[in-house]
Design an enzyme around this catalytic site. Sequence first.
Site, short mmCIF file in Angstrom:
data_model
loop_
_atom_site.label_atom_id
_atom_site.label_comp_id
_atom_site.label_asym_id
_atom_site.label_seq_id
_atom_site.Cartn_x
_atom_site.Cartn_y
_atom_site.Cartn_z
CG ASP A 116 90.58 34.42 121.39
OD1 ASP A 116 90.18 34.63 122.55
OD2 ASP A 116 91.27 35.23 120.75
CG ASP A 167 90.84 39.82 125.10
OD1 ASP A 167 91.50 40.44 125.95
OD2 ASP A 167 90.72 40.21 123.93
N1 GLY Z 1 89.69 39.11 121.78
C1 GLY Z 1 90.31 40.05 120.91
C2 GLY Z 1 89.60 41.32 120.79
O1 GLY Z 1 88.69 41.62 121.55
O2 GLY Z 1 89.92 42.06 119.88
#
Ligand code: GLY
Length: 369
Positions: free
Chosen positions: A94, A151
Amino acid sequence: MQNRYEQAFQQAMEKFRRTAPLAAEENMIPYKSENGRWIPSPYDGNGWWTGGFWPGLMWQFYAASRDAFFLEEARRTEALLAEEMRVFIHLNHDVGFMYLLSAGADWKLTGNEQARQDTLHAASLLMGRFNPAGFIRAWNHPSQAGFAIIDCMMNLSLLYWASRQTGDPRFAHVADIHAQTALREFLRPDGSVSHIIEFDPLTGRRVREHAGQGYALGSQWSRGQAWGLYGFTLAYMNAEKPEYLKAAETIAKNFIRHIRPDGLTDCDFCQPDSEERIDNIAGAIAACGLLELEKLTENQAYRAAALRLTDGLLDHCCDWTDQRLGLLTRCTASYHDDGAGRHTNITYGDYFLTEALAKLRGSDPMLWR
Ligand code: GLY
């Protein structure tokens, strides 16, 4: 007369001008607001994946106003995130979310060279997570060496950006390998996407799917659908491969079929009818992706759906009072785990609603690429 999106954007900007100083007083990055207070991330301090959304929000307001107040608040938290690269241990795939919206935005909007270097540093960390068996590893737990998640499609933009910046095709090459894996393994025949696929980390062979933050195995976690929709749209904008656009449109059509009559978004499109569980973050992300898809395809149905979503949020789920410091209500982090927030205000909901409004009023600086 101002249209409602312009008015909402201005109101949001004024609200955050009033409430952001309370976060600065504590030198923290807000994760959510409850009971008149900003609350930091429940996990991993400033290293939690959501840290970039607050500076991203400030950069959206700065891009619209050029007001130094927002620049200073964005840079205060950009410095906290830069420190997380030295700490390192909390970082995962992330880093795209975290650094495109903080250092990347700073470089884009001000030309700050240190910010550009920090963004390249983040891209190198993301490259380090690539498994040559064919995917980018999502998380750090030893039992999750083979986990990849939908994601990540949003994080790929950081790699495409780094290739454009450096002239080195490795970054984009890795992004394309991951995107092709996602096309093959995550996209289902009905246009929905899986949240987590576990691969054998040695061979890349698919082992199994996990339900992740959704309702059940094989269900449709709405935020995952939104990440797929916007993520494949961005992949197409970056790499211009027609299969990415086709995937984005396929996911969009499935998402649009599930928009509730009130314009809000269920947390999972397969959740039981008896369950009232909303995740407005998903709707806000999808609105952003749909507005970009409309620009790429000139298909007005995408804009109409984005407006239904945005109108739903403005009609039912914005708190304009200062009793709550943030804006968007009824955000839900995960279907089964309420620890990170259920039906509450969460900062990344505020970020994506603001990005959607910025697109509609024409000030979005497109921080994702
Ligand atoms: N990327 C983690 C979420 O959307 O919770």
